[in-house]
Design an enzyme around this catalytic site. Structure first.
Site, mmCIF file in Angstrom:
data_model
loop_
_atom_site.group_PDB
_atom_site.id
_atom_site.type_symbol
_atom_site.label_atom_id
_atom_site.label_comp_id
_atom_site.label_asym_id
_atom_site.label_seq_id
_atom_site.Cartn_x
_atom_site.Cartn_y
_atom_site.Cartn_z
ATOM 1 N N TYR A 1 -2.228 -0.256 10.356
ATOM 2 C CA TYR A 1 -2.282 -0.652 8.941
ATOM 3 C C TYR A 1 -0.967 -0.262 8.262
ATOM 4 O O TYR A 1 -0.336 -1.086 7.592
ATOM 5 C CB TYR A 1 -3.467 0.031 8.257
ATOM 6 N N SER B 1 0.860 -1.191 0.000
ATOM 7 C CA SER B 1 0.000 0.000 0.000
ATOM 8 C C SER B 1 0.896 1.240 0.000
ATOM 9 O O SER B 1 2.071 1.161 0.386
ATOM 10 C CB SER B 1 -0.860 -0.003 1.269
HETATM 11 N N1 LIG Z 1 -8.535 -0.593 -2.343
HETATM 12 C C1 LIG Z 1 -7.502 0.202 -2.203
HETATM 13 O O1 LIG Z 1 -7.574 1.413 -2.480
HETATM 14 C C2 LIG Z 1 -6.185 -0.351 -1.694
HETATM 15 C C3 LIG Z 1 -5.102 0.537 -1.616
HETATM 16 C C4 LIG Z 1 -3.877 0.060 -1.158
HETATM 17 C C5 LIG Z 1 -3.739 -1.274 -0.808
HETATM 18 N N2 LIG Z 1 -4.801 -2.112 -0.870
HETATM 19 C C6 LIG Z 1 -4.585 -3.505 -0.478
HETATM 20 O O2 LIG Z 1 -5.187 -4.374 -1.411
HETATM 21 C C7 LIG Z 1 -5.492 -5.607 -0.771
HETATM 22 C C8 LIG Z 1 -6.907 -6.012 -1.131
HETATM 23 O O3 LIG Z 1 -7.820 -5.066 -0.573
HETATM 24 P P1 LIG Z 1 -9.163 -4.620 -1.311
HETATM 25 O O4 LIG Z 1 -9.042 -3.191 -1.616
HETATM 26 O O5 LIG Z 1 -9.515 -5.570 -2.383
HETATM 27 O O6 LIG Z 1 -10.188 -4.708 -0.063
HETATM 28 P P2 LIG Z 1 -11.410 -5.696 0.242
HETATM 29 O O7 LIG Z 1 -12.379 -5.679 -0.875
HETATM 30 O O8 LIG Z 1 -11.858 -5.343 1.605
HETATM 31 O O9 LIG Z 1 -10.722 -7.139 0.240
HETATM 32 C C9 LIG Z 1 -9.978 -7.615 1.324
HETATM 33 C C10 LIG Z 1 -9.851 -9.131 1.192
HETATM 34 O O10 LIG Z 1 -9.080 -9.643 2.295
HETATM 35 C C11 LIG Z 1 -9.789 -10.727 2.879
HETATM 36 N N3 LIG Z 1 -9.487 -10.804 4.309
HETATM 37 C C12 LIG Z 1 -9.651 -9.828 5.235
HETATM 38 N N4 LIG Z 1 -9.324 -10.287 6.453
HETATM 39 C C13 LIG Z 1 -8.931 -11.585 6.282
HETATM 40 C C14 LIG Z 1 -8.489 -12.596 7.164
HETATM 41 N N5 LIG Z 1 -8.382 -12.396 8.502
HETATM 42 N N6 LIG Z 1 -8.168 -13.819 6.660
HETATM 43 C C15 LIG Z 1 -8.285 -14.039 5.329
HETATM 44 N N7 LIG Z 1 -8.702 -13.136 4.445
HETATM 45 C C16 LIG Z 1 -9.031 -11.917 4.922
HETATM 46 C C17 LIG Z 1 -11.264 -10.417 2.629
HETATM 47 O O11 LIG Z 1 -12.075 -11.585 2.601
HETATM 48 P P3 LIG Z 1 -12.997 -12.139 3.797
HETATM 49 O O12 LIG Z 1 -13.700 -10.972 4.400
HETATM 50 O O13 LIG Z 1 -13.885 -13.117 3.094
HETATM 51 O O14 LIG Z 1 -12.041 -12.815 4.727
HETATM 52 C C18 LIG Z 1 -11.210 -9.827 1.228
HETATM 53 O O15 LIG Z 1 -11.234 -10.870 0.272
HETATM 54 C C19 LIG Z 1 -5.274 -5.376 0.731
HETATM 55 O O16 LIG Z 1 -4.035 -5.927 1.118
HETATM 56 C C20 LIG Z 1 -5.228 -3.866 0.859
HETATM 57 O O17 LIG Z 1 -4.438 -3.447 1.935
HETATM 58 C C21 LIG Z 1 -6.025 -1.686 -1.312
#
Ligand SMILES: NC(=O)c1ccc[n+]([C@@H]2O[C@H](COP(=O)([O-])OP(=O)(O)OC[C@H]3O[C@@H](n4cnc5c(N)ncnc54)[C@H](OP(=O)(O)O)[C@@H]3O)[C@@H](O)[C@H]2O)c1
Length: 283
Positions: free
Chosen positions: A156, A143
């Site tokens: 985070y 991130s």
């Molecule tokens: N969206 C952005 O702007 C952004 C920016 C920078 C970085 N990121 C990174 O991108 C990655 C994906 O995030 P996203 O944006 O796609 O958010 P998201 O839609 O909230 O997806 C998060 C995923 O992580 C899983 N997860 C959460 N807690 C977990 C646990 N304890 N064990 C196993 N799985 C778990 C969730 O599935 P379940 O709830 O089914 O477990 C979900 O599939 C993350 O690492 C995030 O930090 C996102």
């Protein structure tokens, strides 16, 4: 470097039930990769499996990254599906949306377990089989918060900085073992990450943020991640103008800190209006 193909390769993606991970599952599936999809919610994983065509080349493996004791067993199960794993995509993550002073230590620990210790436990359990097969690939979704901290993001940001430190060190240790590591740094991507973010007592924040709603489409993000991995990139910034804050933070740290001190999102939006870089040209 020759472009790597994923046809027939085994790719294990965490966080595949939502957002970037779900898009990654569909994008890797189109390359002809065999998939293992993980997250906590079995029903959501089954839906993604169906969207991938529900063939024998897509397995789901529900797990909770915060339950560190269960992870070596999950790695055994993952290795049992196709005999090995070629590419491990550490994508799952949970954000924080609260002040450090008010956030319960248990919440900090849950975030560190999910975002850092979980991926580390899986990596340690998986590496021996990759080394024995003569190589493998890790894709680590970090991130901008892994490059600099900001308000409401303390544990985070800590977890994403920790991922950088761990995988940079690992890269140095396995550089002659044909183990590739691509670090992905997304900017603002249109996913429910803020909705799922934890607040001080562990309750979900429960709503989206404007910057994410106006962010990059997750399918485009996944395509860009795939291209970066195929090309063997060490690090890929994926997003719009906001990804350039990495350079701003590096070269003008004091100015940058002053800028994001109070309302980082508002300031970034102001920056966005000031400059007119074309979106998404960073990979
Ligand atoms: N969206 C952005 O702007 C952004 C920016 C920078 C970085 N990121 C990174 O991108 C990655 C994906 O995030 P996203 O944006 O796609 O958010 P998201 O839609 O909230 O997806 C998060 C995923 O992580 C899983 N997860 C959460 N807690 C977990 C646990 N304890 N064990 C196993 N799985 C778990 C969730 O599935 P379940 O709830 O089914 O477990 C979900 O599939 C993350 O690492 C995030 O930090 C996102």
């Amino acid at each position: 470097m020759a472009k790597q193909s994923f046809a027939g390769k085994v790719v294990w993606i965490t966080g595949a039930s939502s957002g970037i991970g779900k898009s990654l599952a569909l994008v890797f599936h189109r390359t002809g990769a065999k998939l293992i999809l993980s997250a906590r919610r079995t029903d959501a994983l089954e839906e993604v499996q169906r969207e991938c065509g529900a063939g024998p080349d897509v397995h789901i493996l529900p797990l909770d990254l915060a339950n560190l004791d269960e992870l070596s067993g999950r790695v055994e199960t993952a290795l049992g599906f196709f005999g090995h794993v070629d590419c491990m995509v550490h994508n799952a993550g949970v954000a924080l949306r609260d002040t450090a002073i008010h956030t319960d230590l248990e919440v900090d620990q849950r975030i560190m377990a999910t975002n850092y210790f979980g991926p580390v436990a899986i990596t340690k359990a998986l590496l021996p089989s990759m080394l024995a097969r003569g190589g493998g690939q890790f894709v680590v979704v970090g991130s901008l918060s892994g490059k600099y901290g900001g308000p409401l993001l303390s544990s985070y940001a800590a977890s994403k900085h920790a991922l950088h430190g761990f995988f940079e060190s690992l890269r140095a240790e396995v550089h002659s073992d044909n183990i590739g590591i691509t670090f992905v740094i997304p900017g603002f991507i249109r996913t429910p990450i803020a909705t799922h973010a934890l607040t001080r007592n562990g309750a979900a924040f429960g709503r989206t943020l404007d910057v994410h709603e106006r962010g990059m489409d997750p399918d485009e993000c996944a395509e860009r991640i795939l291209r970066a991995v195929e090309r063997g990139k060490r690090e890929a910034l994926v997003g719009g103008l906001e990804v350039y804050t990495v350079h701003m933070h590096r070269f003008f740290p004091a100015t940058f800190e002053a800028l994001i001190r109070n309302h980082p999102v508002k300031r970034l939006n102001r920056l966005k209006r000031l400059f007119s870089f074309r979106k998404g040209e960073s990979v």
